[in-house]
Design a protein around this motif. Sequence first.
Motif, PDB file in Angstrom:
ATOM      1  N   ASP A  12       0.866  -1.178   0.000  1.00  0.00           N
ATOM      2  CA  ASP A  12       0.000   0.000   0.000  1.00  0.00           C
ATOM      3  C   ASP A  12       0.900   1.224   0.000  1.00  0.00           C
TER       4      ASP A  12
ATOM      5  N   THR B 244       2.444   4.950  -0.771  1.00  0.00           N
ATOM      6  CA  THR B 244       2.118   6.360  -0.989  1.00  0.00           C
ATOM      7  C   THR B 244       3.247   6.944  -1.824  1.00  0.00           C
TER       8      THR B 244
ATOM      9  N   ARG C 123       4.489  10.360  -3.695  1.00  0.00           N
ATOM     10  CA  ARG C 123       4.183  11.790  -3.708  1.00  0.00           C
ATOM     11  C   ARG C 123       5.472  12.602  -3.703  1.00  0.00           C
TER      12      ARG C 123
END
Length: 316
Positions: free
Chosen positions: A7, A9, A11
Amino acid sequence: MTVNTLDLTIRPITGPEELDLFSRIPYTLNHELAGDLTEGRRRASWMWVALDGDRLLARLSWWCRAGGDSPLLLDILDVDDGSDDVDRTAVAGLLLRTASAATLAEGAIPPEYLRYVSAAWREDPAERRAVEERMAAVEGEGGSLLVERLRFEWTPASPPPRPGDRLRFRPVRDEEEMLRLMVRVLDGTLDAHDRADLEHGSAEQVAADRYAEEFAGYRTPRDWWRIATLPSGEPVGFVLPARNDYHPMIGYIGVLPEHRGHGYIDDILAEGTRVLADLGVDRVRAATDVGNAPMAGAFHRAGYTTLSRVIDMTWA
């Protein structure tokens, strides 16, 4: 665990306050990041991370010259080499794909990817694995190896080389003279970047682009540049001592085709190094392709030591 089961992230960092997060993965450029952000060579929006919760799995950053408005190089693409529970190449590839889609203009050729490695990186199993994983991630996104380069350094610990008495040296008269000589030096060049550019443009265009995109941006005096001539005044070659954003360097050096094979490169390099040494610099950096044995030999004869290597990958 593979990338598909994570999972993640992905960015950009929020700003300088996240440099500590971005710098958790060690690399030779980490000490430059804060200054690069301050001077405009990097932007927070160009510095991306891939996080698994609080764990930094991968990161990347583009770079440009101060004042530039778009990425010029991809010089950081890293994975946590201790993350044996994930497919590191897949994570790096996903990060590169995601960040590129959000950052680069649609349809644009991505900037070159540079990876600084030790001089003997293939002999260290851990470093070799890390380098090859990063290269595989770039290849998976359409990049390919252009060239491997040698990086050199001269310091005052070595006597400053002095040119012999065969040549005379004078400043460059004007941009037109510099461009004419650059065009002539491109004939038979061993430089991989020049050879690649010549596949898509004339020598005149390649010289003009190199001058505008690189040499014109040097913030050091152009009267450091030297034209080498025979006693008669006939040009033999040239050298461009300069300073980039980080250190003094030999920006470009060349011998005209009709004068190659006579050892003039040693005298020309000696003059370029002397110009910088006489200014009291603590080091001079330079680089050449691994395959350019004559230039590498000249650096060694002038007292330069091999500092490291650079892997250079491009997108066609």
